[in-house]
Design an enzyme around this catalytic site. Structure first.
Site, mmCIF file in Angstrom:
data_model
loop_
_atom_site.group_PDB
_atom_site.id
_atom_site.type_symbol
_atom_site.label_atom_id
_atom_site.label_comp_id
_atom_site.label_asym_id
_atom_site.label_seq_id
_atom_site.Cartn_x
_atom_site.Cartn_y
_atom_site.Cartn_z
ATOM 1 N N TRP A 181 0.864 -1.183 0.000
ATOM 2 C CA TRP A 181 0.000 0.000 0.000
ATOM 3 C C TRP A 181 0.895 1.226 0.000
ATOM 4 O O TRP A 181 1.881 1.280 0.743
ATOM 5 C CB TRP A 181 -0.904 0.043 1.230
ATOM 6 C CG TRP A 181 -1.636 1.352 1.339
ATOM 7 C CD1 TRP A 181 -2.758 1.735 0.660
ATOM 8 C CD2 TRP A 181 -1.269 2.478 2.155
ATOM 9 N NE1 TRP A 181 -3.108 3.019 0.994
ATOM 10 C CE2 TRP A 181 -2.208 3.497 1.908
ATOM 11 C CE3 TRP A 181 -0.230 2.718 3.053
ATOM 12 C CZ2 TRP A 181 -2.148 4.730 2.538
ATOM 13 C CZ3 TRP A 181 -0.159 3.958 3.679
ATOM 14 C CH2 TRP A 181 -1.125 4.940 3.431
ATOM 15 N N GLU A 222 -3.233 -3.138 -2.115
ATOM 16 C CA GLU A 222 -4.331 -2.515 -1.360
ATOM 17 C C GLU A 222 -4.639 -1.125 -1.906
ATOM 18 O O GLU A 222 -3.752 -0.286 -2.025
ATOM 19 C CB GLU A 222 -3.929 -2.428 0.114
ATOM 20 C CG GLU A 222 -4.951 -1.759 1.014
ATOM 21 C CD GLU A 222 -4.473 -1.691 2.457
ATOM 22 O OE1 GLU A 222 -5.255 -1.221 3.299
ATOM 23 O OE2 GLU A 222 -3.317 -2.074 2.731
ATOM 24 N N LYS A 224 -7.013 2.594 -1.960
ATOM 25 C CA LYS A 224 -7.560 3.538 -0.988
ATOM 26 C C LYS A 224 -8.231 4.671 -1.741
ATOM 27 O O LYS A 224 -7.797 5.036 -2.840
ATOM 28 C CB LYS A 224 -6.451 4.081 -0.082
ATOM 29 C CG LYS A 224 -6.962 4.829 1.157
ATOM 30 C CD LYS A 224 -5.853 5.053 2.163
ATOM 31 C CE LYS A 224 -6.388 5.676 3.442
ATOM 32 N NZ LYS A 224 -5.345 5.841 4.470
ATOM 33 N N ASP A 255 -9.509 -3.193 2.117
ATOM 34 C CA ASP A 255 -9.656 -2.678 3.477
ATOM 35 C C ASP A 255 -11.022 -2.016 3.534
ATOM 36 O O ASP A 255 -11.312 -1.122 2.736
ATOM 37 C CB ASP A 255 -8.537 -1.676 3.766
ATOM 38 C CG ASP A 255 -8.594 -1.085 5.167
ATOM 39 O OD1 ASP A 255 -9.665 -0.581 5.558
ATOM 40 O OD2 ASP A 255 -7.555 -1.087 5.843
ATOM 41 N N HIS A 258 -11.462 1.759 3.123
ATOM 42 C CA HIS A 258 -10.813 2.442 2.003
ATOM 43 C C HIS A 258 -11.732 2.728 0.826
ATOM 44 O O HIS A 258 -11.280 2.794 -0.320
ATOM 45 C CB HIS A 258 -9.617 1.606 1.522
ATOM 46 C CG HIS A 258 -8.435 1.687 2.435
ATOM 47 N ND1 HIS A 258 -7.174 1.291 2.071
ATOM 48 C CD2 HIS A 258 -8.327 2.130 3.716
ATOM 49 C CE1 HIS A 258 -6.334 1.473 3.068
ATOM 50 N NE2 HIS A 258 -7.021 1.981 4.090
ATOM 51 N N HIS A 282 -8.461 -6.429 5.001
ATOM 52 C CA HIS A 282 -8.098 -5.766 6.238
ATOM 53 C C HIS A 282 -9.407 -5.317 6.880
ATOM 54 O O HIS A 282 -10.131 -4.489 6.321
ATOM 55 C CB HIS A 282 -7.202 -4.556 5.985
ATOM 56 C CG HIS A 282 -5.753 -4.909 5.855
ATOM 57 N ND1 HIS A 282 -4.759 -3.957 5.742
ATOM 58 C CD2 HIS A 282 -5.126 -6.117 5.848
ATOM 59 C CE1 HIS A 282 -3.589 -4.562 5.664
ATOM 60 N NE2 HIS A 282 -3.780 -5.867 5.709
ATOM 61 N N ASP A 290 -11.669 6.745 6.618
ATOM 62 C CA ASP A 290 -10.806 5.632 7.009
ATOM 63 C C ASP A 290 -10.086 5.966 8.306
ATOM 64 O O ASP A 290 -8.904 6.276 8.330
ATOM 65 C CB ASP A 290 -9.800 5.347 5.887
ATOM 66 C CG ASP A 290 -8.820 4.253 6.277
ATOM 67 O OD1 ASP A 290 -9.246 3.296 6.936
ATOM 68 O OD2 ASP A 290 -7.635 4.379 5.943
ATOM 69 N N ASP A 292 -9.843 3.954 11.040
ATOM 70 C CA ASP A 292 -9.242 2.798 11.712
ATOM 71 C C ASP A 292 -9.670 2.669 13.171
ATOM 72 O O ASP A 292 -8.838 2.478 14.059
ATOM 73 C CB ASP A 292 -7.713 2.848 11.596
ATOM 74 C CG ASP A 292 -7.238 2.511 10.197
ATOM 75 O OD1 ASP A 292 -7.550 1.405 9.725
ATOM 76 O OD2 ASP A 292 -6.577 3.348 9.566
ATOM 77 N N ASP A 322 -6.790 -4.362 10.966
ATOM 78 C CA ASP A 322 -5.987 -3.153 10.723
ATOM 79 C C ASP A 322 -6.692 -1.956 11.344
ATOM 80 O O ASP A 322 -7.608 -1.392 10.756
ATOM 81 C CB ASP A 322 -5.785 -2.943 9.217
ATOM 82 C CG ASP A 322 -4.919 -1.730 8.913
ATOM 83 O OD1 ASP A 322 -4.413 -1.116 9.864
ATOM 84 O OD2 ASP A 322 -4.753 -1.385 7.730
#
Length: 415
Positions: A181, A222, A224, A255, A258, A282, A290, A292, A322
């Site tokens: 990524w 990955e 985003k 993810d 993302h 993820h 995003d 997290d 993640d």
């Protein structure tokens, strides 16, 4: 009748097998991200976290050394059921007798202690090149930079990470998932969208020219939608990363933080499985973006796991967590999120998927809706507690006391 016996009877009435669900779940590996324990700081560069991401909060007790991070991980493992892998970023390299290499010079010897840690615990290792928080990230660009020196540095970093990933797989005997990524992009509207992506493609081609065993190393890419300072244009968009994965025959990674707020990864999984032998995930929790956040036992987490299970894809989907929250106890954040992924998988395994598919195919949508709603209040908690007991970890309502004790005895003494 015990609570578990009652739960078995209820689920059997719906067409689900409690004991089979628990037996299947204990063989499903979930890759545990190391960076929750130290706020994505790492050990190779003390530059502040940068590259379109940031950690918020300053809760006491952050792991400051490899030894403290390993200590915290062991505590986490003692409270989380199921099979695990450890997911490392390249920034967690350790010096070998004072030899701390820059990212374009790291090699297996800088991760030998992590390999020993994993082998002693019978687990595999996954890996991520670290294309952020480094002086060679120039103007938020790495592999797509117009500066050839910057690109050369990061291409070499990626090539060395492939070598390290194969070392992990050979040492542990468990395949390694390598995830690429990059944070590259622009804060405002660019004049050239094609050029950076063309350079990114060329850089990836050069990284992947390194020979590696594709049965031991699964390279993933990955995407985003944006990051902080990259709001208007992200080089590694979903379209780019999926197209490149197809072009190169590598594994796409999604993810679930993302994408645009109305996009759901759970809805994408079935399409991806039709065209890819393997996919990677993820699992996180986005809040407006995003961000997290710690994974919850929420609708999207459950739906992601249902899609994996109902499509018989537990052996085809690499599942990793993640997220990083520095505003609460970091060990508790780890444990809660990981347990919720395990809960969601167990919840999915307790769905009578064959029966529900038959109802859909026969257009019995009324019956299907009723069944789906009734399953929401089935005695899932009893099964989860029994699973935790069988795995030798504390049940809900018990593990937080262990975290409080560990915080007082270990974490709060870190100054």
């Amino acid at each position: 009748m015990t609570q578990l016996e009652h739960a078995r009877k209820v689920y059997q009435g719906y067409g689900a097998d409690v004991d089979k669900a628990m037996a299947v779940l204990q063989e499903v590996p979930v890759s545990v991200h190391c960076w929750q324990g130290d706020d994505v700081t790492g050990f190779d560069c003390r530059q502040a976290l940068s590259g379109g991401i940031q950690t918020t909060g300053n809760y006491p007790g952050r792991a400051r050394t490899p030894e403290e991070l390993m200590q915290d991980l062991d505590k986490v493992f003692s409270m989380v059921p199921g099979k695990k892998k450890l997911n490392l970023h390249a920034s967690y390299a350790m010096s070998e007798e004072g030899d701390m290499a820059d990212r374009d010079a790291i090699g297996p010897k800088h991760f030998a202690k992590w390999v020993l840690f994993a082998k002693e615990r019978g687990m595999g290792l996954d890996f991520n090149p670290t294309f952020f928080s480094h002086p060679m990230v120039k103007d938020n660009l790495t592999l797509s930079s117009p500066d050839e020196e910057v690109r050369r540095f990061w291409v070499e970093h990626g090539r060395r990470c492939i070598e390290i990933s194969q070392y992990f797989a050979e040492e542990t005997g468990i395949p390694c998932v390598l995830n690429i990524w990059i944070p590259d992009g622009y804060k405002d509207i660019p004049a050239d969208r094609l050029g950076p992506r063309a350079r990114f493609k060329q850089s990836l081609d050069e990284i992947l020219s390194v020979p590696y065993d594709k049965e031991k190393v699964y390279v993933t890419l990955e995407s985003k939608v944006f990051g902080i300072g990259l709001e208007s244009y992200t080089v590694g968009s979903a379209e780019f990363c999926l197209s490149y994965s197809d072009y190169k025959g590598i594994t796409p990674l999604m993810d679930n933080g993302h994408y645009h707020p109305t996009e759901m990864v759970s809805d994408k999984i079935s399409s991806m499985l039709l065209f890819h032998d393997k996919i990677a995930l993820h699992v996180t929790r986005p809040v407006r973006w995003d961000s997290d956040h710690v994974v919850l036992f929420d609708d999207e987490t459950k739906e992601i796991c249902k899609e994996i299970v109902r499509n018989d894809a537990l052996g085809r989907v690499f599942i990793a967590t993640d997220y990083f929250d520095a505003s609460i106890n970091r060990v508790a954040a780890w444990v809660m999120g990981l347990r919720n992924v395990q809960k969601a998988l167990l919840f999915a395994l307790l769905q009578p998927n064959g029966r529900m598919k038959e109802m859909q195919d026969s257009c019995d949508m009324t019956g299907l809706m009723v069944l789906q709603e009734e399953l929401k209040t089935a005695p899932f908690g009893e099964v989860w507690d029994a699973y935790c007991e069988g795995q030798g970890v504390p049940a809900d309502g018990e593990w937080m006391d262990m975290v409080r004790s560990y915080e007082a005895e270990v974490q709060l003494k870190r100054r």
